[in-house]
Design a protein around this motif. Structure first.
Motif, mmCIF file in Angstrom:
data_model
loop_
_atom_site.group_PDB
_atom_site.id
_atom_site.type_symbol
_atom_site.label_atom_id
_atom_site.label_comp_id
_atom_site.label_asym_id
_atom_site.label_seq_id
_atom_site.Cartn_x
_atom_site.Cartn_y
_atom_site.Cartn_z
ATOM 1 N N ASP A 66 1.194 -1.219 0.223
ATOM 2 C CA ASP A 66 0.401 0.024 0.012
ATOM 3 C C ASP A 66 0.909 1.219 -0.294
ATOM 4 O O ASP A 66 0.572 2.075 -0.819
ATOM 5 N N PHE A 68 3.926 1.810 -1.037
ATOM 6 C CA PHE A 68 4.252 2.449 -2.534
ATOM 7 C C PHE A 68 3.183 2.353 -3.390
ATOM 8 O O PHE A 68 3.148 3.091 -4.327
ATOM 9 N N ALA A 69 1.926 1.919 -3.386
ATOM 10 C CA ALA A 69 0.688 1.680 -5.016
ATOM 11 C C ALA A 69 0.128 2.679 -4.205
ATOM 12 O O ALA A 69 -1.079 2.838 -4.833
ATOM 13 N N ASP A 70 -0.333 3.920 -2.989
ATOM 14 C CA ASP A 70 -0.795 5.011 -2.424
ATOM 15 C C ASP A 70 -2.537 4.563 -2.733
ATOM 16 O O ASP A 70 -3.386 5.602 -2.886
ATOM 17 N N SER A 71 -2.495 3.198 -1.917
ATOM 18 C CA SER A 71 -4.069 2.745 -2.096
ATOM 19 C C SER A 71 -4.448 2.819 -0.592
ATOM 20 O O SER A 71 -5.282 2.141 -0.072
#
Lengths: 168, 274
Positions: A66, A68-71
Protein backbone atom coordinates in the motif's frame (compact mmCIF):
# COMPACT_ATOMS: atom_id res chain seq x y z
CA UNK A 1 9.95 -22.88 12.68
CA UNK A 2 13.70 -23.20 12.80
CA UNK A 3 16.19 -20.48 12.03
CA UNK A 4 16.59 -21.21 8.34
CA UNK A 5 12.83 -21.12 7.83
CA UNK A 6 12.68 -17.73 9.53
CA UNK A 7 15.44 -16.38 7.31
CA UNK A 8 13.80 -17.81 4.17
CA UNK A 9 10.53 -16.15 5.06
CA UNK A 10 12.12 -12.77 5.79
CA UNK A 11 13.95 -12.83 2.46
CA UNK A 12 10.81 -13.98 0.68
CA UNK A 13 8.85 -11.12 2.26
CA UNK A 14 11.28 -8.45 1.05
CA UNK A 15 11.80 -9.98 -2.40
CA UNK A 16 8.07 -10.33 -3.03
CA UNK A 17 7.28 -6.75 -1.96
CA UNK A 18 10.02 -5.32 -4.19
CA UNK A 19 9.03 -7.50 -7.14
CA UNK A 20 5.41 -6.50 -6.68
CA UNK A 21 5.85 -2.73 -6.42
CA UNK A 22 8.66 -2.28 -8.92
CA UNK A 23 7.59 -4.66 -11.65
CA UNK A 24 4.22 -6.36 -11.31
CA UNK A 25 2.21 -3.26 -10.35
CA UNK A 26 3.18 -1.70 -13.65
CA UNK A 27 2.24 -4.47 -16.06
CA UNK A 28 -1.30 -3.16 -16.62
CA UNK A 29 -2.17 -5.82 -19.17
CA UNK A 30 -5.25 -4.67 -21.15
CA UNK A 31 -5.14 -1.46 -19.14
CA UNK A 32 -5.97 -2.74 -15.69
CA UNK A 33 -4.95 -6.39 -15.20
CA UNK A 34 -2.08 -6.89 -12.75
CA UNK A 35 -0.97 -10.08 -11.01
CA UNK A 36 -0.53 -9.96 -7.25
CA UNK A 37 2.30 -12.37 -6.65
CA UNK A 38 2.98 -11.22 -3.09
CA UNK A 39 0.14 -13.50 -1.95
CA UNK A 40 2.67 -16.28 -2.39
CA UNK A 41 4.03 -15.32 1.03
CA UNK A 42 0.71 -16.04 2.73
CA UNK A 43 -0.01 -19.11 0.63
CA UNK A 44 3.33 -20.78 1.26
CA UNK A 45 3.78 -19.69 4.87
CA UNK A 46 4.71 -22.81 6.88
CA UNK A 47 1.58 -24.77 7.69
CA UNK A 48 2.70 -25.39 11.25
CA UNK A 49 3.65 -21.73 11.74
CA UNK A 50 2.02 -19.52 14.34
CA UNK A 51 -1.35 -18.28 13.10
CA UNK A 52 -1.25 -14.95 14.96
CA UNK A 53 2.19 -14.30 13.51
CA UNK A 54 0.90 -14.99 10.00
CA UNK A 55 -2.01 -12.55 10.46
CA UNK A 56 0.34 -9.86 11.70
CA UNK A 57 2.93 -10.44 8.96
CA UNK A 58 0.21 -10.37 6.30
CA UNK A 59 -0.87 -6.99 7.60
CA UNK A 60 2.70 -5.71 7.29
CA UNK A 61 3.00 -7.25 3.82
CA UNK A 62 -0.16 -5.60 2.58
CA UNK A 63 0.73 -2.31 4.18
CA UNK A 64 4.15 -2.27 2.49
CA UNK A 65 2.50 -2.75 -0.89
CA UNK A 66 0.00 0.00 0.00
CA UNK A 67 2.84 2.37 0.82
CA UNK A 68 4.10 2.06 -2.70
CA UNK A 69 0.78 1.91 -4.51
CA UNK A 70 -0.79 4.90 -2.71
CA UNK A 71 -3.87 2.87 -1.99
CA UNK A 72 -4.57 3.60 1.67
CA UNK A 73 -4.99 0.23 3.35
CA UNK A 74 -6.68 -1.91 0.71
CA UNK A 75 -3.89 -4.46 0.28
CA UNK A 76 -3.45 -4.70 4.04
CA UNK A 77 -7.16 -5.35 4.59
CA UNK A 78 -7.37 -8.00 1.87
CA UNK A 79 -4.18 -9.75 3.05
CA UNK A 80 -5.25 -9.86 6.70
CA UNK A 81 -8.59 -11.23 5.56
CA UNK A 82 -7.17 -14.24 3.73
CA UNK A 83 -4.51 -14.81 6.37
CA UNK A 84 -7.29 -15.18 8.91
CA UNK A 85 -9.28 -17.49 6.64
CA UNK A 86 -6.28 -19.63 5.65
CA UNK A 87 -7.00 -22.45 8.09
CA UNK A 88 -10.62 -23.02 7.00
CA UNK A 89 -9.57 -22.78 3.34
CA UNK A 90 -6.78 -25.32 3.88
CA UNK A 91 -9.24 -27.61 5.61
CA UNK A 92 -11.72 -27.23 2.77
CA UNK A 93 -9.15 -27.80 0.01
CA UNK A 94 -7.06 -30.60 1.44
CA UNK A 95 -9.68 -32.30 3.57
CA UNK A 96 -8.74 -34.58 6.38
CA UNK A 97 -5.06 -34.85 5.55
CA UNK A 98 -4.56 -31.21 6.63
CA UNK A 99 -5.88 -31.93 10.10
CA UNK A 100 -3.26 -34.61 10.58
CA UNK A 101 -0.49 -32.29 9.40
CA UNK A 102 0.39 -34.64 6.61
CA UNK A 103 0.30 -32.46 3.52
CA UNK A 104 3.03 -30.68 1.65
CA UNK A 105 1.51 -28.15 -0.71
CA UNK A 106 3.85 -29.17 -3.52
CA UNK A 107 3.00 -32.83 -3.20
CA UNK A 108 -0.76 -32.55 -2.89
CA UNK A 109 -2.89 -33.60 -5.88
CA UNK A 110 -3.18 -30.96 -8.60
CA UNK A 111 -6.88 -30.28 -8.09
CA UNK A 112 -6.53 -29.76 -4.35
CA UNK A 113 -3.58 -27.45 -4.84
CA UNK A 114 -5.44 -25.45 -7.47
CA UNK A 115 -8.54 -25.15 -5.26
CA UNK A 116 -6.44 -23.82 -2.40
CA UNK A 117 -4.60 -21.22 -4.49
CA UNK A 118 -7.73 -20.12 -6.38
CA UNK A 119 -9.81 -19.68 -3.24
CA UNK A 120 -7.11 -17.61 -1.55
CA UNK A 121 -6.47 -15.45 -4.61
CA UNK A 122 -10.09 -14.82 -5.57
CA UNK A 123 -11.15 -13.94 -2.01
CA UNK A 124 -8.19 -11.59 -1.71
CA UNK A 125 -8.90 -9.89 -5.02
CA UNK A 126 -12.59 -9.49 -4.27
CA UNK A 127 -11.86 -7.64 -1.01
CA UNK A 128 -9.03 -5.73 -2.65
CA UNK A 129 -11.01 -4.38 -5.58
CA UNK A 130 -14.16 -3.74 -3.54
CA UNK A 131 -12.18 -1.51 -1.19
CA UNK A 132 -10.13 0.05 -3.95
CA UNK A 133 -13.07 1.05 -6.13
CA UNK A 134 -15.09 1.85 -3.01
CA UNK A 135 -18.41 2.36 -4.71
CA UNK A 136 -21.23 -0.08 -5.30
CA UNK A 137 -22.21 1.53 -8.58
CA UNK A 138 -19.11 -0.03 -10.14
CA UNK A 139 -19.93 -3.64 -9.20
CA UNK A 140 -19.27 -4.83 -12.74
CA UNK A 141 -15.81 -3.26 -12.71
CA UNK A 142 -15.04 -4.96 -9.37
CA UNK A 143 -16.10 -8.38 -10.65
CA UNK A 144 -14.27 -7.94 -13.94
CA UNK A 145 -11.02 -6.89 -12.24
CA UNK A 146 -11.32 -9.72 -9.72
CA UNK A 147 -11.78 -12.31 -12.43
CA UNK A 148 -9.08 -11.18 -14.85
CA UNK A 149 -6.44 -10.20 -12.31
CA UNK A 150 -7.38 -13.36 -10.41
CA UNK A 151 -6.68 -15.65 -13.34
CA UNK A 152 -3.38 -13.89 -13.95
CA UNK A 153 -2.36 -14.16 -10.27
CA UNK A 154 -3.40 -17.82 -9.97
CA UNK A 155 -1.37 -18.75 -13.04
CA UNK A 156 1.68 -16.86 -11.86
CA UNK A 157 1.55 -18.17 -8.29
CA UNK A 158 1.00 -21.72 -9.50
CA UNK A 159 3.95 -21.54 -11.88
CA UNK A 160 6.20 -19.95 -9.25
CA UNK A 161 5.35 -22.72 -6.81
CA UNK A 162 6.18 -25.32 -9.46
CA UNK A 163 9.42 -23.59 -10.31
CA UNK A 164 10.68 -23.34 -6.75
CA UNK A 165 9.47 -26.67 -5.45
CA UNK A 166 12.23 -28.95 -4.19
CA UNK A 167 12.18 -32.39 -5.65
CA UNK A 168 13.02 -34.29 -2.50
CA UNK B 1 -11.82 -12.20 35.53
CA UNK B 2 -10.36 -15.53 34.57
CA UNK B 3 -13.29 -16.10 32.25
CA UNK B 4 -12.58 -12.85 30.44
CA UNK B 5 -8.91 -13.71 30.16
CA UNK B 6 -9.72 -17.14 28.75
CA UNK B 7 -12.09 -15.56 26.31
CA UNK B 8 -9.34 -13.29 25.04
CA UNK B 9 -6.82 -16.13 24.78
CA UNK B 10 -9.24 -18.40 22.97
CA UNK B 11 -10.23 -15.71 20.46
CA UNK B 12 -6.88 -14.02 20.13
CA UNK B 13 -6.61 -14.69 16.40
CA UNK B 14 -10.05 -13.30 15.72
CA UNK B 15 -9.36 -10.23 17.83
CA UNK B 16 -6.01 -9.63 16.15
CA UNK B 17 -7.66 -10.04 12.76
CA UNK B 18 -10.47 -7.60 13.63
CA UNK B 19 -8.11 -4.94 14.96
CA UNK B 20 -5.77 -5.11 11.94
CA UNK B 21 -8.66 -5.23 9.48
CA UNK B 22 -10.23 -2.17 11.08
CA UNK B 23 -6.92 -0.29 10.92
CA UNK B 24 -6.57 -1.14 7.23
CA UNK B 25 -10.18 -0.15 6.60
CA UNK B 26 -9.69 3.17 8.38
CA UNK B 27 -6.61 3.86 6.24
CA UNK B 28 -8.66 3.10 3.14
CA UNK B 29 -11.44 5.48 4.12
CA UNK B 30 -8.96 8.15 5.05
CA UNK B 31 -7.23 7.81 1.68
CA UNK B 32 -10.60 8.34 0.01
CA UNK B 33 -11.02 11.78 1.52
CA UNK B 34 -9.22 14.66 -0.11
CA UNK B 35 -6.85 16.91 1.81
CA UNK B 36 -6.01 14.90 4.87
CA UNK B 37 -2.56 13.86 5.90
CA UNK B 38 -2.08 10.41 4.50
CA UNK B 39 0.04 7.92 6.37
CA UNK B 40 0.35 5.34 3.61
CA UNK B 41 1.45 7.42 0.68
CA UNK B 42 4.26 7.06 -1.80
CA UNK B 43 5.38 10.55 -0.79
CA UNK B 44 7.15 9.12 2.25
CA UNK B 45 10.85 8.61 2.71
CA UNK B 46 11.07 4.84 2.18
CA UNK B 47 8.97 4.38 -0.93
CA UNK B 48 10.12 7.71 -2.33
CA UNK B 49 13.73 6.54 -2.14
CA UNK B 50 12.98 3.16 -3.73
CA UNK B 51 11.00 4.73 -6.57
CA UNK B 52 13.77 7.26 -7.03
CA UNK B 53 16.39 4.51 -7.44
CA UNK B 54 14.17 2.77 -9.96
CA UNK B 55 13.56 5.99 -11.87
CA UNK B 56 17.29 6.70 -11.98
CA UNK B 57 18.01 3.21 -13.24
CA UNK B 58 15.42 3.41 -16.01
CA UNK B 59 16.14 6.99 -16.96
CA UNK B 60 18.10 6.19 -20.10
CA UNK B 61 15.35 4.18 -21.69
CA UNK B 62 12.99 6.68 -23.22
CA UNK B 63 15.53 9.48 -23.23
CA UNK B 64 15.18 9.73 -26.99
CA UNK B 65 11.47 10.46 -26.75
CA UNK B 66 11.91 12.96 -23.96
CA UNK B 67 14.56 14.82 -25.91
CA UNK B 68 12.28 15.18 -28.91
CA UNK B 69 9.51 16.45 -26.66
CA UNK B 70 11.77 19.01 -24.99
CA UNK B 71 13.10 20.11 -28.35
CA UNK B 72 9.59 20.67 -29.66
CA UNK B 73 8.69 22.62 -26.59
CA UNK B 74 11.77 24.80 -26.87
CA UNK B 75 10.83 25.53 -30.45
CA UNK B 76 7.33 26.49 -29.41
CA UNK B 77 8.56 28.75 -26.59
CA UNK B 78 11.14 30.37 -28.82
CA UNK B 79 8.42 31.29 -31.31
CA UNK B 80 6.26 32.81 -28.57
CA UNK B 81 9.24 34.70 -27.23
CA UNK B 82 9.74 36.28 -30.64
CA UNK B 83 6.14 37.45 -30.64
CA UNK B 84 6.58 39.06 -27.22
CA UNK B 85 9.85 40.64 -28.20
CA UNK B 86 8.12 42.49 -31.00
CA UNK B 87 5.62 43.91 -28.49
CA UNK B 88 8.16 44.74 -25.82
CA UNK B 89 9.10 48.07 -27.30
CA UNK B 90 5.56 49.43 -27.02
CA UNK B 91 4.52 48.45 -23.50
CA UNK B 92 5.07 50.59 -20.46
CA UNK B 93 6.26 48.96 -17.25
CA UNK B 94 3.41 48.94 -14.77
CA UNK B 95 4.02 48.31 -11.08
CA UNK B 96 1.44 45.50 -11.21
CA UNK B 97 3.55 43.64 -13.69
CA UNK B 98 6.54 43.46 -11.41
CA UNK B 99 5.13 40.54 -9.46
CA UNK B 100 4.70 37.68 -11.91
CA UNK B 101 1.34 36.02 -11.40
CA UNK B 102 2.34 32.46 -12.23
CA UNK B 103 5.61 30.75 -11.46
CA UNK B 104 6.78 27.33 -12.57
CA UNK B 105 8.74 24.47 -10.98
CA UNK B 106 10.00 21.51 -13.01
CA UNK B 107 9.85 17.96 -11.63
CA UNK B 108 10.50 14.38 -12.66
CA UNK B 109 7.77 11.76 -12.35
CA UNK B 110 9.19 8.78 -10.45
CA UNK B 111 6.02 6.70 -10.22
CA UNK B 112 2.92 6.76 -12.39
CA UNK B 113 -0.28 4.75 -12.02
CA UNK B 114 -3.15 4.71 -14.48
CA UNK B 115 -4.87 1.35 -14.09
CA UNK B 116 -6.82 2.04 -10.90
CA UNK B 117 -9.86 4.18 -10.35
CA UNK B 118 -8.01 6.68 -8.17
CA UNK B 119 -4.67 7.20 -9.84
CA UNK B 120 -1.77 9.15 -8.37
CA UNK B 121 1.69 10.12 -9.59
CA UNK B 122 4.75 10.55 -7.41
CA UNK B 123 7.19 13.32 -8.27
CA UNK B 124 10.64 14.10 -6.96
CA UNK B 125 10.09 17.60 -5.62
CA UNK B 126 8.79 18.38 -2.15
CA UNK B 127 8.36 21.01 0.54
CA UNK B 128 12.06 21.72 0.25
CA UNK B 129 11.58 22.92 -3.32
CA UNK B 130 8.50 24.98 -2.54
CA UNK B 131 5.85 22.48 -3.58
CA UNK B 132 2.50 23.00 -1.87
CA UNK B 133 -0.81 21.17 -1.86
CA UNK B 134 -3.24 22.34 -4.60
CA UNK B 135 -0.59 23.36 -7.11
CA UNK B 136 -1.46 22.52 -10.71
CA UNK B 137 0.66 20.01 -12.66
CA UNK B 138 1.07 20.19 -16.45
CA UNK B 139 3.33 18.98 -19.23
CA UNK B 140 4.07 20.75 -22.47
CA UNK B 141 1.03 18.93 -23.89
CA UNK B 142 -1.49 19.93 -21.28
CA UNK B 143 -2.98 19.35 -17.85
CA UNK B 144 -1.93 16.35 -15.74
CA UNK B 145 -3.45 16.91 -12.30
CA UNK B 146 -3.22 18.62 -8.93
CA UNK B 147 -0.77 18.12 -6.04
CA UNK B 148 -2.59 16.41 -3.18
CA UNK B 149 0.14 15.45 -0.73
CA UNK B 150 3.65 16.71 -0.03
CA UNK B 151 6.55 15.44 2.04
CA UNK B 152 10.04 16.86 2.53
CA UNK B 153 11.48 15.58 -0.78
CA UNK B 154 8.53 14.09 -2.66
CA UNK B 155 4.95 14.87 -3.58
CA UNK B 156 1.97 13.00 -5.00
CA UNK B 157 -0.24 14.27 -7.79
CA UNK B 158 -3.90 13.42 -8.09
CA UNK B 159 -4.08 12.74 -11.80
CA UNK B 160 -6.93 13.60 -14.19
CA UNK B 161 -7.51 9.85 -14.23
CA UNK B 162 -8.91 9.84 -10.71
CA UNK B 163 -12.61 9.63 -9.88
CA UNK B 164 -12.05 12.24 -7.17
CA UNK B 165 -10.66 14.84 -9.58
CA UNK B 166 -12.86 17.70 -10.67
CA UNK B 167 -11.28 20.43 -12.75
CA UNK B 168 -12.96 23.41 -14.38
CA UNK B 169 -12.63 23.51 -18.15
CA UNK B 170 -14.22 25.35 -21.03
CA UNK B 171 -14.47 25.37 -24.79
CA UNK B 172 -11.78 27.31 -26.59
CA UNK B 173 -14.23 28.83 -29.08
CA UNK B 174 -16.86 30.02 -26.62
CA UNK B 175 -17.02 30.63 -22.91
CA UNK B 176 -19.26 27.67 -22.10
CA UNK B 177 -17.74 25.69 -19.25
CA UNK B 178 -18.16 22.42 -17.38
CA UNK B 179 -16.32 20.21 -14.96
CA UNK B 180 -13.86 17.53 -15.96
CA UNK B 181 -14.50 14.05 -14.51
CA UNK B 182 -13.26 10.57 -15.32
CA UNK B 183 -15.48 7.52 -15.77
CA UNK B 184 -12.57 5.01 -15.42
CA UNK B 185 -13.18 3.50 -18.88
CA UNK B 186 -10.08 4.55 -20.85
CA UNK B 187 -6.78 6.20 -19.97
CA UNK B 188 -6.89 8.69 -22.84
CA UNK B 189 -10.50 9.84 -22.51
CA UNK B 190 -12.08 12.01 -19.80
CA UNK B 191 -15.56 13.52 -19.55
CA UNK B 192 -16.61 17.15 -19.47
CA UNK B 193 -20.03 17.25 -17.83
CA UNK B 194 -22.72 19.87 -17.25
CA UNK B 195 -21.98 21.99 -20.29
CA UNK B 196 -24.87 24.33 -21.11
CA UNK B 197 -27.03 23.06 -23.97
CA UNK B 198 -26.65 26.36 -25.79
CA UNK B 199 -22.94 25.65 -26.34
CA UNK B 200 -21.97 25.23 -30.00
CA UNK B 201 -20.12 21.89 -30.12
CA UNK B 202 -18.20 20.28 -32.92
CA UNK B 203 -16.15 17.09 -32.88
CA UNK B 204 -12.47 18.05 -32.82
CA UNK B 205 -12.96 21.34 -30.93
CA UNK B 206 -10.30 22.11 -28.34
CA UNK B 207 -11.01 22.12 -24.59
CA UNK B 208 -8.87 24.37 -22.37
CA UNK B 209 -8.65 25.23 -18.68
CA UNK B 210 -10.94 27.81 -17.23
CA UNK B 211 -9.27 30.72 -15.45
CA UNK B 212 -11.89 30.69 -12.70
CA UNK B 213 -10.02 28.47 -10.26
CA UNK B 214 -6.78 29.59 -8.68
CA UNK B 215 -5.02 26.36 -9.63
CA UNK B 216 -4.50 26.59 -13.39
CA UNK B 217 -3.97 29.69 -15.52
CA UNK B 218 -6.54 30.20 -18.23
CA UNK B 219 -6.08 28.60 -21.62
CA UNK B 220 -3.94 25.53 -20.94
CA UNK B 221 -4.79 22.80 -23.45
CA UNK B 222 -6.56 19.66 -22.20
CA UNK B 223 -7.88 17.76 -25.21
CA UNK B 224 -10.30 17.67 -28.10
CA UNK B 225 -13.98 16.71 -28.30
CA UNK B 226 -14.42 13.09 -29.33
CA UNK B 227 -18.15 12.58 -28.95
CA UNK B 228 -20.95 14.42 -27.15
CA UNK B 229 -24.52 13.79 -26.11
CA UNK B 230 -27.33 15.52 -24.22
CA UNK B 231 -27.50 14.24 -20.65
CA UNK B 232 -30.52 13.78 -18.37
CA UNK B 233 -30.71 17.35 -17.09
CA UNK B 234 -30.53 18.83 -20.58
CA UNK B 235 -26.82 19.54 -20.39
CA UNK B 236 -24.14 18.22 -22.69
CA UNK B 237 -21.82 15.44 -21.54
CA UNK B 238 -18.71 15.40 -23.69
CA UNK B 239 -16.04 12.72 -24.16
CA UNK B 240 -12.63 14.34 -24.46
CA UNK B 241 -9.56 12.86 -26.07
CA UNK B 242 -6.60 14.03 -23.97
CA UNK B 243 -3.54 15.65 -25.57
CA UNK B 244 -1.35 14.07 -22.90
CA UNK B 245 -0.47 10.41 -23.00
CA UNK B 246 -1.15 9.77 -19.31
CA UNK B 247 0.60 6.41 -19.47
CA UNK B 248 3.99 7.92 -20.28
CA UNK B 249 4.79 11.00 -18.23
CA UNK B 250 8.34 11.89 -17.33
CA UNK B 251 8.97 15.63 -16.99
CA UNK B 252 6.24 17.86 -15.61
CA UNK B 253 5.83 21.49 -14.57
CA UNK B 254 4.17 22.62 -11.35
CA UNK B 255 2.35 25.95 -11.39
CA UNK B 256 2.23 28.29 -8.43
CA UNK B 257 -0.26 31.09 -8.45
CA UNK B 258 1.29 33.99 -6.54
CA UNK B 259 -2.09 35.64 -6.22
CA UNK B 260 -3.88 32.54 -4.95
CA UNK B 261 -3.83 33.56 -1.31
CA UNK B 262 -5.08 37.02 -2.02
CA UNK B 263 -7.93 35.69 -4.15
CA UNK B 264 -8.88 33.03 -1.60
CA UNK B 265 -8.92 35.57 1.24
CA UNK B 266 -11.05 37.96 -0.74
CA UNK B 267 -13.55 35.23 -1.59
CA UNK B 268 -13.66 34.13 2.02
CA UNK B 269 -14.36 37.65 3.19
CA UNK B 270 -17.18 37.85 0.69
CA UNK B 271 -18.67 34.66 2.03
CA UNK B 272 -18.38 35.82 5.63
CA UNK B 273 -20.26 39.01 4.90
CA UNK B 274 -23.24 37.20 3.47
Amino acid sequence: MNNSAILTNILRFIALVLLQVLLLNHINFLGYVNPYLYLLFIISFPLDGNRSLLIFLSFLLGLSVDFFADSGGVHAAASVFIAYLRSPILKFSFGVSYEYNMIKINKAPLIERLTYISLMVLLHHLILFTLEVFSLSHTLLILKSTLFSGIFSILLIFCTLLLFSRKT
Amino acid sequence: MQQILFFFIRNKNFLLFSVLFLIAFALTIQSNSYHTTRYTSSANFLSGTVYNIKSNALNYIGLQNENTKLLNENLHLRRELEVFKSYAGFTKKDSNDLAVKYDFITAIVINNSYSKTKNLLTIKKGLKDGVKIDMGVITSNGVVGIINNVSENYATVQSLLNTKSQINARLKNSNHFGSLKWNTKATNIVQLIDVNRMAPLKVGDTIITDGKSTIFPEGLPIGTIKTYELGENDNYNIDIQLFNDMTSLKYVYLITNNHAREIKELEKEGEDEQ
